[in-house]
Design a protein around this motif. Sequence first.
Motif, mmCIF file in Angstrom:
data_model
loop_
_atom_site.group_PDB
_atom_site.id
_atom_site.type_symbol
_atom_site.label_atom_id
_atom_site.label_comp_id
_atom_site.label_asym_id
_atom_site.label_seq_id
_atom_site.Cartn_x
_atom_site.Cartn_y
_atom_site.Cartn_z
ATOM 1 N N UNK A 274 29.650 35.715 38.520
ATOM 2 C CA UNK A 274 28.988 35.575 39.817
ATOM 3 C C UNK A 274 29.726 34.559 40.695
ATOM 4 N N UNK A 275 30.144 33.471 40.082
ATOM 5 C CA UNK A 275 30.840 32.438 40.847
ATOM 6 C C UNK A 275 32.180 32.946 41.353
ATOM 7 N N UNK A 276 32.870 33.724 40.521
ATOM 8 C CA UNK A 276 34.180 34.235 40.932
ATOM 9 C C UNK A 276 34.052 35.200 42.101
ATOM 10 N N UNK A 277 32.984 36.021 42.081
ATOM 11 C CA UNK A 277 32.795 37.008 43.152
ATOM 12 C C UNK A 277 32.665 36.320 44.512
ATOM 13 N N UNK A 278 32.110 35.113 44.531
ATOM 14 C CA UNK A 278 31.877 34.401 45.795
ATOM 15 C C UNK A 278 33.158 33.796 46.370
ATOM 16 N N UNK A 279 34.211 33.758 45.573
ATOM 17 C CA UNK A 279 35.449 33.157 46.062
ATOM 18 C C UNK A 279 36.129 34.085 47.066
ATOM 19 N N UNK A 280 36.729 33.536 48.112
ATOM 20 C CA UNK A 280 37.330 34.370 49.158
ATOM 21 C C UNK A 280 38.511 35.210 48.682
ATOM 22 N N UNK A 281 39.172 34.764 47.629
ATOM 23 C CA UNK A 281 40.328 35.523 47.154
ATOM 24 C C UNK A 281 39.976 36.521 46.052
ATOM 25 N N UNK A 282 38.656 36.701 45.790
ATOM 26 C CA UNK A 282 38.246 37.654 44.756
ATOM 27 C C UNK A 282 38.605 39.071 45.209
ATOM 28 N N UNK A 283 39.253 39.819 44.349
ATOM 29 C CA UNK A 283 39.747 41.150 44.708
ATOM 30 C C UNK A 283 38.806 42.232 44.181
ATOM 31 N N UNK A 284 38.271 43.036 45.088
ATOM 32 C CA UNK A 284 37.404 44.146 44.714
ATOM 33 C C UNK A 284 38.244 45.375 44.362
ATOM 34 N N UNK A 285 37.870 46.031 43.266
ATOM 35 C CA UNK A 285 38.516 47.279 42.877
ATOM 36 C C UNK A 285 37.858 48.446 43.603
ATOM 37 N N UNK A 286 38.558 49.556 43.763
ATOM 38 C CA UNK A 286 37.925 50.723 44.372
ATOM 39 C C UNK A 286 36.814 51.259 43.476
ATOM 40 N N UNK A 287 35.847 51.942 44.092
ATOM 41 C CA UNK A 287 34.775 52.578 43.334
ATOM 42 C C UNK A 287 35.176 54.016 43.007
#
Length: 825
Positions: A274-287
Amino acid sequence: MHYPQRLVAIVSSLAVFVTLALFLISSWPFSSQASPAPAKEATFTAAKTNLWVELTDSEATQVYSFLYDEARNLNLTKDPRNGYDNYVMYTELLRPNKTDVLPYLSDEAAPPPRYARVALSQTVNGEAYIMYYAVGPLPISDKTTMQPLDYCYNAGRNWVKNPVPSFMEFQEWGLKLSANVSDITLQLLGAAANPADADDPEGLLVSTRPVWIEDGTIIHWMQLYRPGIKSNARSILPQGLYVKLNTSSTNSGEWKTLEWYYNGIFYETTDDLRAAIKQPDFELLPMNLDGPWTDMEDFEASPPGRELPPPVMVQPQGARYRLDKDARFVSWMGFEFYVSTSQSTGVSLFDIKFKGDSVIYELGMQEAMAHYAGDDPTQGGQEFLDTFFGMGKMMFELVPGYDCPAYADFLSMNYHETKSQTTPNSICIFEYTADHALQRHTSRLHLSISKSTNLIVRFVSTVGNYDYTIDYLFFLDGTIEVKVRASGFIFAAFYPPQGPKSEGRYGYRIHDAISSSMHDHVINFKADFDIAGVANDFQRLGIEPMTTSYSWDKPEVPQRNTMHLVEYPLEKESGIDWPKNSGQMYLIYHADKLNAWGERRGYRITPGTGMGSPPHLTILNSTTLGNAARWAEKDLWVLRRKDTEQKAADPLNFISPLDPIVDFAKMADRETLLTSEDKDYDGDLVVYFNLGAHHVAHTGDIPNTLMHTSASSVMFVPHNFNDRDPSRETVNGVRLNLDGKNGPGWIAPKSGETGDLRSRVVSEKEKRGDVGTSKTKIRYFGATYDEGVTLDKEALEPGLKGYDSRENRVSDLSWNAALFGPARD
């Protein structure tokens, strides 16, 4: 107590535990009535009782009543809620020992008594087990007993510990876990699990793969999936989020979430993720989203030709085979055999004879394995042993005109869980004309050509994402072929474009966010050969180069490079692979019976039609399979036949891979195959052989794998078994005289006629030929169609609109109720 030593170990009401999604149950759009085939001879009956036919409903009911009465100390319940309850999982025929059957088949004894094999869920000292028992003789009487059944399991026991008794609780826990992290899944995957509605078309599903099961420790990786409600494409809709679980405790309140895995990064706790997701550089993968790309049908396209129906096979004058439906006995063109079914392994054939001589005592599937490889927590060690889910129980209704010709005969699949179940029209039997001639030859003065037809026994087993079509084919010359084709959805891997996926190492990118996942299909069959009798031996006939000299060659050719045949007897139980360059023939001979020319009567075992030679397992010493499938390590095995070694595997091997109840390696223990070295050995051989494919899926597997690209087979071909080709007696063909005066060519047509034989008007005399006249131009051997025939529309395209739509309970390859009885609504 003594009871007949027989049992084909099956646990077709089984399914627990392998790595897979809580995939929902798919619908089957048609139901029971198949288009009726032409009537067969009403008086045809089998000469012998089918000793291998499944228990009748009456017999099963008697067994259940006996168990509830005699096993009162077990506190059996008729409505189990989990694996800690004591209950009857299923009952079925305990197939008789071959040593008990042969005297009956040779008219030297009465048929052996019938026994039932029973699988019980049983809790002992707080631990849940699955146990096998023998109940008989049947019908129930004061002589009937219930005995532990362990002689046919080389683990020396009749039980396997149930690693996850609370299967429903596990399902619910996995979905609740996903729902409890809905803030994470909504952000990463755009959806959340819905434990309250398993049919939610937007709800996530979970799939688990056991990583480690030993000494009470059970570790899993769980992956999230889209449901694929519209297309049933769940297995190609994986998402890129994984969680590691410890479910070792019998108390679900003590189950633990260990670490999370996303985009190649491990997170030790849920809060860390959860904490990592809030970071601005967290990279989302495609769905990985469902859509038209998963559709199996295209109702809109109209390429040239689609406006016309395809050609079809018809049988306007009825079947040429004979079928006793009650005895499940078939006779065709010299072949005779009995049909039997099993919940775990589907259809087997027994007492196969050709022209009165024995060929194979038992022919049937043992296990179907799929083993994956990959670099994510699911694909990295995923494997299936499909008899655990019930490949017989998952035989569903066949579609006339599509699975089988409209004129086929259909048989049902019967099995017995908490109540007797019948799946109608799940086996079909039919004769079919091949797409090639059986024989042809053109000489200067005539051409002779014969039609090739086969008798086929077919069933289809749907295990989760795959449909396996399994055929037993019979040829006019005495050849027998076993063939497997697969279709359905592959089990894909999530593809992270920027992640650690090694593209091309385990498969290929085949859509926006998925890649194929390489895997081996290895499907094992048993062939208990009795070539003209039980005393057989196995020979490898080498085709080898040699250098030699001949007196008639000299002096011009001092030495000649040529080739010759060299026989290598197989002296010990062994596993062997198909030879390089087909440099050896594998032959089974009768020990001393010869044909008219003094040659040993035998059959050849060879790869048949399909995509190359059938494979064995690529992986060496699989860490996932353990000792559960050692039969998969070679192409075929030659063993001594024993009453105590009835099958290569057992469905319960799947939940106890490190210490399986049947360990094939203990069966293939290098005993002698020479009767001269062991007076107790009668030469009775069994061959276990593998079909399947190294499946490297590609874009052509989207949406479904195609059957012609996934086919494999093994053929058993007569080898000096007969004195000449026996098909001459049964084949249909024609002999055409040619005009030898002007070289090869058809006889010139009469004045006003064309040269097209299809349109030529021929007199009855010309058709049948005049033996004593040299003017004979066309002579048929075998019956022909002399007049036009009228066909009902149903013979061309069976109507399916009258079928009652109903839901089929397809195994979902997950922690479901398959191991513990019928799937729940």
